[in-house]
Design a protein around this motif. Sequence first.
Motif, PDB file in Angstrom:
ATOM      1  N   ALA A   1     -12.651  -3.851   0.695  1.00  0.00           N
ATOM      2  CA  ALA A   1     -12.363  -3.310   2.030  1.00  0.00           C
ATOM      3  C   ALA A   1     -11.465  -2.074   1.972  1.00  0.00           C
ATOM      4  CB  ALA A   1     -11.698  -4.390   2.896  1.00  0.00           C
ATOM      5  N   ILE A   2     -10.586  -2.031   0.980  1.00  0.00           N
ATOM      6  CA  ILE A   2      -9.694  -0.853   0.886  1.00  0.00           C
ATOM      7  C   ILE A   2     -10.201   0.137  -0.158  1.00  0.00           C
ATOM      8  CG2 ILE A   2      -7.656  -2.102   1.701  1.00  0.00           C
ATOM      9  CD1 ILE A   2      -6.734  -2.186  -1.246  1.00  0.00           C
ATOM     10  N   ASN A   3     -11.360  -0.177  -0.721  1.00  0.00           N
ATOM     11  CA  ASN A   3     -12.016   0.757  -1.631  1.00  0.00           C
ATOM     12  C   ASN A   3     -11.190   1.058  -2.874  1.00  0.00           C
ATOM     13  OD1 ASN A   3     -14.294   2.214  -2.217  1.00  0.00           O
ATOM     14  ND2 ASN A   3     -13.553   4.113  -1.256  1.00  0.00           N
TER      15      ASN A   3
ATOM     16  N   PRO B   1      -4.764   6.298   3.074  1.00  0.00           N
ATOM     17  CA  PRO B   1      -4.948   6.520   4.522  1.00  0.00           C
ATOM     18  C   PRO B   1      -4.572   5.311   5.383  1.00  0.00           C
ATOM     19  CG  PRO B   1      -6.905   7.211   3.286  1.00  0.00           C
ATOM     20  CD  PRO B   1      -5.976   6.595   2.301  1.00  0.00           C
ATOM     21  N   LEU B   2      -4.721   4.109   4.840  1.00  0.00           N
ATOM     22  CA  LEU B   2      -4.422   2.914   5.638  1.00  0.00           C
ATOM     23  C   LEU B   2      -2.938   2.775   5.973  1.00  0.00           C
ATOM     24  CD1 LEU B   2      -6.583  -0.008   4.263  1.00  0.00           C
ATOM     25  CD2 LEU B   2      -6.388   0.727   6.647  1.00  0.00           C
ATOM     26  N   SER B   3      -2.093   3.476   5.228  1.00  0.00           N
ATOM     27  CA  SER B   3      -0.652   3.362   5.485  1.00  0.00           C
ATOM     28  C   SER B   3      -0.266   4.074   6.781  1.00  0.00           C
ATOM     29  CB  SER B   3       0.153   3.940   4.321  1.00  0.00           C
ATOM     30  OG  SER B   3      -0.015   5.351   4.278  1.00  0.00           O
ATOM     31  N   LYS B   4      -1.197   4.854   7.342  1.00  0.00           N
ATOM     32  CA  LYS B   4      -0.872   5.648   8.541  1.00  0.00           C
ATOM     33  C   LYS B   4      -0.927   4.819   9.820  1.00  0.00           C
ATOM     34  CE  LYS B   4      -0.819   9.160   5.765  1.00  0.00           C
ATOM     35  NZ  LYS B   4       0.442   9.313   5.032  1.00  0.00           N
TER      36      LYS B   4
ATOM     37  N   ILE C   1       0.857  -1.186   0.000  1.00  0.00           N
ATOM     38  CA  ILE C   1       0.000   0.000   0.000  1.00  0.00           C
ATOM     39  C   ILE C   1       0.894   1.237   0.000  1.00  0.00           C
ATOM     40  CG2 ILE C   1      -0.279   0.135   2.530  1.00  0.00           C
ATOM     41  CD1 ILE C   1      -3.352   0.639   1.727  1.00  0.00           C
ATOM     42  N   PRO C   2       0.595   2.205  -0.866  1.00  0.00           N
ATOM     43  CA  PRO C   2       1.459   3.394  -0.950  1.00  0.00           C
ATOM     44  C   PRO C   2       1.226   4.367   0.205  1.00  0.00           C
ATOM     45  CG  PRO C   2      -0.325   3.555  -2.553  1.00  0.00           C
ATOM     46  CD  PRO C   2      -0.467   2.217  -1.876  1.00  0.00           C
ATOM     47  N   ALA C   3       2.158   5.284   0.356  1.00  0.00           N
ATOM     48  CA  ALA C   3       2.111   6.242   1.465  1.00  0.00           C
ATOM     49  C   ALA C   3       0.896   7.159   1.385  1.00  0.00           C
ATOM     50  CB  ALA C   3       3.388   7.069   1.485  1.00  0.00           C
ATOM     51  N   ASN C   4       0.352   7.335   0.169  1.00  0.00           N
ATOM     52  CA  ASN C   4      -0.761   8.290   0.042  1.00  0.00           C
ATOM     53  C   ASN C   4      -2.122   7.656   0.357  1.00  0.00           C
ATOM     54  OD1 ASN C   4      -1.224   6.747  -2.208  1.00  0.00           O
ATOM     55  ND2 ASN C   4      -1.141   8.419  -3.686  1.00  0.00           N
TER      56      ASN C   4
ATOM     57  N   LEU D   1      -3.917  -1.827   9.582  1.00  0.00           N
ATOM     58  CA  LEU D   1      -3.738  -2.506   8.292  1.00  0.00           C
ATOM     59  C   LEU D   1      -3.865  -4.023   8.459  1.00  0.00           C
ATOM     60  CD1 LEU D   1      -3.235  -2.212   5.305  1.00  0.00           C
ATOM     61  CD2 LEU D   1      -0.781  -2.173   5.751  1.00  0.00           C
ATOM     62  N   TYR D   2      -3.350  -4.543   9.564  1.00  0.00           N
ATOM     63  CA  TYR D   2      -3.525  -5.986   9.824  1.00  0.00           C
ATOM     64  C   TYR D   2      -5.013  -6.329   9.857  1.00  0.00           C
ATOM     65  CZ  TYR D   2       1.386  -6.377  11.381  1.00  0.00           C
ATOM     66  OH  TYR D   2       2.751  -6.378  11.444  1.00  0.00           O
ATOM     67  N   ILE D   3      -5.761  -5.524  10.601  1.00  0.00           N
ATOM     68  CA  ILE D   3      -7.187  -5.815  10.768  1.00  0.00           C
ATOM     69  C   ILE D   3      -7.923  -5.698   9.432  1.00  0.00           C
ATOM     70  CG2 ILE D   3      -9.321  -4.994  11.881  1.00  0.00           C
ATOM     71  CD1 ILE D   3      -7.447  -4.125  14.264  1.00  0.00           C
ATOM     72  N   THR D   4      -7.563  -4.680   8.667  1.00  0.00           N
ATOM     73  CA  THR D   4      -8.241  -4.445   7.383  1.00  0.00           C
ATOM     74  C   THR D   4      -8.056  -5.618   6.424  1.00  0.00           C
ATOM     75  OG1 THR D   4      -7.907  -2.086   7.645  1.00  0.00           O
ATOM     76  CG2 THR D   4      -8.380  -2.853   5.425  1.00  0.00           C
ATOM     77  N   ILE D   5      -6.901  -6.227   6.453  1.00  0.00           N
ATOM     78  CA  ILE D   5      -6.660  -7.361   5.547  1.00  0.00           C
ATOM     79  C   ILE D   5      -7.206  -8.671   6.134  1.00  0.00           C
ATOM     80  CG2 ILE D   5      -4.865  -8.709   4.351  1.00  0.00           C
ATOM     81  CD1 ILE D   5      -5.298  -5.816   3.310  1.00  0.00           C
ATOM     82  N   HIS D   6      -7.102  -8.811   7.437  1.00  0.00           N
ATOM     83  CA  HIS D   6      -7.530 -10.080   8.047  1.00  0.00           C
ATOM     84  C   HIS D   6      -9.049 -10.234   8.099  1.00  0.00           C
ATOM     85  CE1 HIS D   6      -3.501 -10.752  10.415  1.00  0.00           C
ATOM     86  NE2 HIS D   6      -3.326 -10.641   9.119  1.00  0.00           N
TER      87      HIS D   6
END
Lengths: 234, 128
Positions: free
Chosen positions: A198-200, A78-81, A73-76, A86-91
Amino acid sequence: MAIDESLLESAASQNICSLRWYRWKHPTISLGYFQKNETEQKNDVWKDLSTVRRLSGGGAILHHHELTYSFTIPANHPLSKSLPDLYITIHKPLIDVLSAHHLKVEFRGVSITAETEPFLCFGRGDERDLVYHGHKILGSAQRRRRGAIVQHGSLLLLTSEYAPHFPGLLNQAEQTGLYQEEFLTQLAEECSQVIAKAINLPLKSQNLTDEELLLASHLEKDKYSQAAWNSRKK
Amino acid sequence: MDQGNLKFTKTHEWVGVEGEIATMGITDFAVNQLTDLVYIELPEVGSNCEAGKVFGEVESVKAVSDLYSPVSGEITEANTALVDDQSPLSDDPFGTGWITKVKMSNPAELDLFMNADDYRKFCESEAH
């Protein structure tokens, strides 16, 4: 590992988000970035297995009868923050997909800390791990570079003879017959779709670019196949 | 260190300057983002660092993150106490949680950084 680092570079330099699923040709141990590669930490049973150091943290993974993913996921984005989010979003989407196959996995919910962490990732306990009847069946780890992140993880499907104390998901569910190419492909496709949602971001199937392949080839030759990299933490 | 006298980067490092020596660390915002730190790898004393390039690495929640040097120069000291105990990074990031001291080769690099007020505004915009 070389391809995963190449994809991390694409995320960091070109804002590309990617999701890759793969399996290993031979049973292999991947070490966490800061882990020691010392024989006394390893079981004798593993002495003939290949070993490679990952870019990401955490404990060693025994890649055997499992499905590995890497997500960048790139720095731009929001999930990279937030690394934990990020673990939860993927799991979370993986819980949904597995549930649809009557494999009711869930978040562990609590972290287990030990003074001396077990060598293998599957012996460690993070609250964001996925478990089946309390047994860990998926763990993930991350590397952040220039704000971009690669997260990779391992879904333990069948018990490995090299680590029989960690039961595979399909063994526990008495569904070992599902461990077929067709099911694994279907699982990867379904997980990709729900993660994209989930990450739109839209899901687009694509091969590695020539540039990514070239970088991966250099990394494989100059880094991941080198003893200097694989034994560097002592 | 008094944060009012520090300079800050967009990658959340801080720099304090005394003469030609810059003391560097990571900010409370960075530490909060990283959560529980479990490992840190420091640069060797006598080695050179370059502004914007990696000079160390930290691990937290199974995530390894690169640390970027704000300034160029020679590493004169590294806070080796952090190798065994990373708690000063979170408990006192602008004091005992300092990471390295650098003899600067190009002090003009400091002109690029934010003061404490601007950094706080930057963090607020990052958080939203």
